[in-house]
Write a protein that holds these residues in place. Structure first.
Motif, short mmCIF file in Angstrom:
data_model
loop_
_atom_site.label_atom_id
_atom_site.label_comp_id
_atom_site.label_asym_id
_atom_site.label_seq_id
_atom_site.Cartn_x
_atom_site.Cartn_y
_atom_site.Cartn_z
N SER A 1 30.69 -69.28 -19.32
CA SER A 1 29.36 -68.66 -19.24
C SER A 1 29.33 -67.77 -18.00
O SER A 1 30.13 -67.95 -17.08
N LYS A 2 28.43 -66.81 -18.00
CA LYS A 2 28.31 -65.91 -16.86
C LYS A 2 26.88 -65.42 -16.75
O LYS A 2 26.09 -65.50 -17.69
N ALA A 3 26.58 -64.90 -15.57
CA ALA A 3 25.26 -64.35 -15.32
C ALA A 3 25.13 -63.01 -16.04
O ALA A 3 26.11 -62.31 -16.28
N VAL B 1 28.55 -61.22 -9.31
CA VAL B 1 27.88 -62.51 -9.13
C VAL B 1 28.92 -63.59 -9.40
O VAL B 1 29.55 -63.59 -10.46
N ASP B 2 29.10 -64.46 -8.44
CA ASP B 2 30.08 -65.54 -8.55
C ASP B 2 31.47 -65.04 -8.95
O ASP B 2 32.15 -65.63 -9.79
N GLY B 3 31.87 -63.91 -8.37
CA GLY B 3 33.19 -63.37 -8.63
C GLY B 3 33.36 -62.64 -9.95
O GLY B 3 34.46 -62.22 -10.29
N GLN B 4 32.28 -62.50 -10.70
CA GLN B 4 32.35 -61.81 -12.00
C GLN B 4 31.53 -60.53 -11.95
O GLN B 4 30.45 -60.48 -11.36
N LEU C 1 21.51 -58.21 -5.00
CA LEU C 1 21.40 -59.58 -5.51
C LEU C 1 22.05 -60.62 -4.61
O LEU C 1 21.94 -61.81 -4.87
N GLN C 2 22.74 -60.15 -3.58
CA GLN C 2 23.37 -61.07 -2.65
C GLN C 2 22.34 -61.68 -1.71
O GLN C 2 21.47 -60.98 -1.23
#
Length: 134
Positions: A3-5, A103-106, A132-133
């Motif tokens: 899953s991803k954002a 986001v989270d490396g993606q 978004l960070q």
């Protein structure tokens, strides 16, 4: 299953707002494009005084950053360092100013900016992409 954002309307608005504020703070007339991770347009804003072609270029910069999963500056550097065959790559622009949103490396999208000098376009795009960070 992984899953991803994904970018929601609220995040898109925040990214666009941060990029616009950076451009306006510097009095730069630019076009700002936001795309999803597949390069599909989510938002486009052309500031007053910006040339119409900049809207097209901004979208292509954003699309290139999203699909390539990297800043478009890298493509520009490849071409400038002699890899001119890269100019024929499909759906890509070799101009600085496209920055992926991570986001989270993606990569979940990208911001593309056009209208001023390449490094200034990139400065505005980075202001949006980092919105978004925490």
């Amino acid at each position: 299953m992984q899953s991803k954002a994904v970018l929601s309307h609220a995040e898109i608005t925040r990214i666009l707002s941060n990029a616009r504020e950076e451009a306006q703070r510097n009095q730069w007339a630019v076009a700002i494009a936001i795309v999803d991770d597949g390069g599909h347009p989510l938002a486009l804003e052309r500031l007053d005084g910006c040339a119409p072609i900049s809207a097209y270029i901004a979208i292509e910069k954003a699309r290139s950053a999203a699909l390539g999963r990297r800043e478009t500056k890298g493509y520009e550097e490849m071409v400038n360092n002699g890899r001119t065959a890269f100019l024929s790559a499909p759906l890509l622009t070799s101009l600085e100013g496209g920055v992926p949103v991570m986001v989270d490396g993606q990569v979940i999208g990208a911001v593309g900016v056009s209208g001023v000098k390449a490094e200034q376009d990139a400065q505005v795009a980075k202001a949006g992409a980092t919105a978004l960070q925490a």
